[in-house]
Design a protein around this motif. Structure first.
Motif, PDB file in Angstrom:
ATOM      1  N   UNK A  86      48.129  42.744  62.908  1.00 29.72           N
ATOM      2  CA  UNK A  86      49.297  41.937  63.237  1.00 29.72           C
ATOM      3  C   UNK A  86      50.142  41.623  62.000  1.00 29.72           C
ATOM      4  N   UNK A  87      49.469  41.302  60.882  1.00 29.80           N
ATOM      5  CA  UNK A  87      50.192  40.943  59.658  1.00 29.80           C
ATOM      6  C   UNK A  87      50.469  42.152  58.754  1.00 29.80           C
ATOM      7  N   UNK A  88      50.059  43.328  59.224  1.00 32.59           N
ATOM      8  CA  UNK A  88      50.290  44.575  58.481  1.00 32.59           C
ATOM      9  C   UNK A  88      49.845  44.422  57.031  1.00 32.59           C
ATOM     10  N   UNK A  89      48.611  43.969  56.870  1.00 32.04           N
ATOM     11  CA  UNK A  89      48.078  43.636  55.549  1.00 32.04           C
ATOM     12  C   UNK A  89      47.976  44.830  54.610  1.00 32.04           C
ATOM     13  N   UNK A  90      47.948  46.050  55.137  1.00 34.87           N
ATOM     14  CA  UNK A  90      47.886  47.224  54.264  1.00 34.87           C
ATOM     15  C   UNK A  90      49.126  47.312  53.379  1.00 34.87           C
ATOM     16  N   UNK A  91      50.218  46.686  53.796  1.00 35.30           N
ATOM     17  CA  UNK A  91      51.452  46.724  53.004  1.00 35.30           C
ATOM     18  C   UNK A  91      51.323  45.934  51.702  1.00 35.30           C
ATOM     19  N   UNK A  92      50.343  45.059  51.623  1.00 36.76           N
ATOM     20  CA  UNK A  92      50.147  44.263  50.416  1.00 36.76           C
ATOM     21  C   UNK A  92      49.437  45.046  49.318  1.00 36.76           C
ATOM     22  N   UNK A  93      48.902  46.195  49.660  1.00 38.43           N
ATOM     23  CA  UNK A  93      48.178  47.008  48.686  1.00 38.43           C
ATOM     24  C   UNK A  93      49.141  47.796  47.816  1.00 38.43           C
ATOM     25  N   UNK A  94      48.759  47.991  46.577  1.00 36.66           N
ATOM     26  CA  UNK A  94      49.487  48.896  45.697  1.00 36.66           C
ATOM     27  C   UNK A  94      50.868  48.457  45.302  1.00 36.66           C
ATOM     28  N   UNK A  95      51.177  47.179  45.398  1.00 38.80           N
ATOM     29  CA  UNK A  95      52.516  46.741  44.996  1.00 38.80           C
ATOM     30  C   UNK A  95      52.741  46.926  43.512  1.00 38.80           C
TER      31      UNK A  95
END
Length: 197
Positions: free
Chosen positions: A53-62
């Protein structure tokens, strides 16, 4: 990724709200997400529905895109309840040290996704070899051996989905510590302990 209290309906709902590209990204980054959480000392990981729901994979690799991008290129999809799927599930269950560790959480998410008919993405290193797949043993869903495997999976907090018919593919007919050989050894040890062996 998911907890024992995680609701499969919530996971299904969150999964259904994602686009095809988002689903692929979510699966491709599960391992990297869990590894990132482990390296950052997190004792608890969010529920599977929250991850989706929070698309937490997007927080990786910033800070740098090498981790998730590399992991995404080394993934393979496993058809739910296929030979390879079962062998990966057995491997993850065997690696789980407790119902709350990362391997057990990954296995619970894998089972939840498979229940919904979703192809499960795994790292290339997790894919069983051709020899392992060829050596897999087929057991029926409704037999004594399946019950032993279900109990073995349950030790790490995972309820294996049951069906009315069909087959399960596992590395051996009986899980470690189960079956006729284990019963005979247990009886022999009991006999020694009682002085009758």
């Amino acid at each position: 990724m998911t907890s024992a209290q995680d609701d499969s309906e919530r996971v299904d709902e969150a999964w259904g709200a994602l686009s095809g590209d988002e689903r692929k990204a979510a699966l491709d980054h599960v391992s990297a997400f869990l590894e990132d959480a482990r390296q950052n000392g997190r004792g608890r990981i969010c529920a599977g529905a929250t991850y989706l729901r929070q698309k937490r994979w997007r927080r990786l690799g910033r800070a740098g895109a090498s981790g998730p991008a590399k992991a995404a290129g080394e993934r393979r999809g496993l058809t739910p309840f296929s030979r390879e799927w079962w062998l990966v599930a057995v491997r993850r269950a065997g690696a789980a040290r407790s119902p709350s560790d990362a391997e057990a959480r990954r296995l619970r998410l894998m089972v939840q996704l498979a229940r919904g008919g979703t192809v499960v993405g795994v790292g290339a290193g997790e894919v069983p070899s051709a020899e392992e797949v060829a050596a897999a043993v087929q057991i029926p869903w409704d037999g004594e051996a399946f019950e032993a495997w279900a109990h073995w999976f349950g030790a790490c907090g995972v309820e294996v989905p049951r069906r009315d018919s069909g087959w399960v593919w596992v590395p051996s007919r009986w899980p470690p510590g189960y079956g006729p050989e284990a019963s005979a050894a247990s009886e022999w040890q009991d006999g020694l302990a009682n002085g009758t062996g």
